[in-house]
Design an enzyme around this catalytic site. Sequence first.
Site, PDB file in Angstrom:
ATOM      1  N   HIS A   1      -7.158  -0.335   6.360  1.00 22.45           N
ATOM      2  CA  HIS A   1      -6.415  -1.630   6.903  1.00 22.45           C
ATOM      3  C   HIS A   1      -6.559  -1.940   8.750  1.00 22.45           C
ATOM      4  O   HIS A   1      -7.156  -2.697   8.368  1.00 22.45           O
ATOM      5  CB  HIS A   1      -5.137  -1.246   6.284  1.00 22.45           C
ATOM      6  CG  HIS A   1      -5.256  -1.487   4.760  1.00 22.45           C
ATOM      7  ND1 HIS A   1      -6.143  -2.238   3.750  1.00 22.45           N
ATOM      8  CD2 HIS A   1      -4.643  -0.450   3.743  1.00 22.45           C
ATOM      9  CE1 HIS A   1      -6.082  -2.811   2.644  1.00 22.45           C
ATOM     10  NE2 HIS A   1      -4.864  -1.077   2.886  1.00 22.45           N
TER      11      HIS A   1
ATOM     12  N   SER B   1       0.334  -1.169  -0.022  1.00 23.55           N
ATOM     13  CA  SER B   1       0.189   0.213  -0.300  1.00 23.55           C
ATOM     14  C   SER B   1       0.695   1.536   0.225  1.00 23.55           C
ATOM     15  O   SER B   1       1.822   1.459   0.992  1.00 23.55           O
ATOM     16  CB  SER B   1      -1.414   0.066   1.517  1.00 23.55           C
ATOM     17  OG  SER B   1      -1.870  -0.700   1.287  1.00 23.55           O
TER      18      SER B   1
END
Length: 440
Positions: free
Chosen positions: A368, A297
């Site tokens: 997340h 990410s």
Amino acid sequence: MNRSGFFYDLLSTLFERPNLSRVKGDGRTITALCEALIASSSEGASHSMGQQILSQFSELTPEAEVEFFRYLTDELDIDIERLQALTAAYQADRSPENFADLLNAAEPGRQELLRRINRVPGATGELVKMRARLIKLLKDNPSFRRTDIDFQHLFGSWFNRGFLVPRRIHWQSPANILEKIIKYEAVHAIDDWDDLRRRVEPADRRCYAFFHPSMPDDPLIFVEVALVKGVPGSVQAILAENREILDPASADTAVFYSISNCQAGLRGVSFGNSLIKQVVEDLQAEVKSITTFVTLSPIPGFSGWLRKAIAEQPGQGVAAADIMLAIESGDLGGLSDQSQWLRRQAANYLINQKDRNGMPLDPVARFHLNNGAMVHDIHAGADLSPNGVRQSCGLMVNYLYDLKKIGQFHEGFAENHTVFASREVKALADAAATNSNGRK
């Protein structure tokens, strides 16, 4: 998650959308139509008025658009005096009739208006576009936030998980869907059709999306997945043109390397958590060798935070001007010289830097971590694209979804904003806090 072309065609036929921009009007203004629609008890007339409202809205000038949202916000707001009277009546007599009257009074008229408009075939997507235009006006018109709350409340019901259709995107998927994937990719730009093909066709690559039955040709969110050996530390390796394609049976790790929300008008309506869970379930059933699920990410807020931190603490032993110049110019060599220092600062940013509500500053981290992931590792030079250097100083992070601990990590984050991280990442953060002058 595999869905046949027949299923897609069926949805497209059932929810085929009319060209609302060509609806012939009856001469009434958009606000007059709204008033009439709220008062109408005729299904046929309501259908026509809803179409006209959407058609007129699509052609409003910027000034008229502001006036329309001001009308929704002020004229279709809660009637406070009526609400107070009905609250008193319900306090005195908690009858079902008084309860129903109180509920009706507590709801702004614009919610009922939006529900009635949504009965028009194809209206759901148009209302999503309407909210996207509203969101652009919120900064200069903060009172419009009241109307936006109503949009978000209704969309939360209309787009709940039970209505979403999961589909895997293949190279054989309809061309209009593939074009949307190219258009909506928000993390790693898809350069052309060949680039897209490399992401969806090989056996070790996957792309999954959520659709809504009323928007069958427009994805709501999609995730790109690479099946690999080991946890990757570079998106360049994942997206390389001439990489060796891996037999999925040899893969042990699924990497979520790009998650893109497609509809600006659905901001704040979360699909990502459900999509990741769906993909994990499908991959577990399909590829038995995969035991590790991680992301690769970006850290979109890191560069801005670092710039501010260096400006506020110029005496940390790092050539602040050189670092900022490297970021702004994309001097990859300058960033490479500071790779370990940058990793430490990124760990500090992800673990220790919080907003006034105690939440991590970084939006991707919040997403997340709230889903039950942990910060697993941080990689320098992981995204050397201009955007990757500009927003994340070229760094990327792995968030690990440990299937045995997702519930525990989610509860810890949701209740106490606890950021779970590996020992290595914690050590990096500690080093940034206690040895800020160190350079390697």
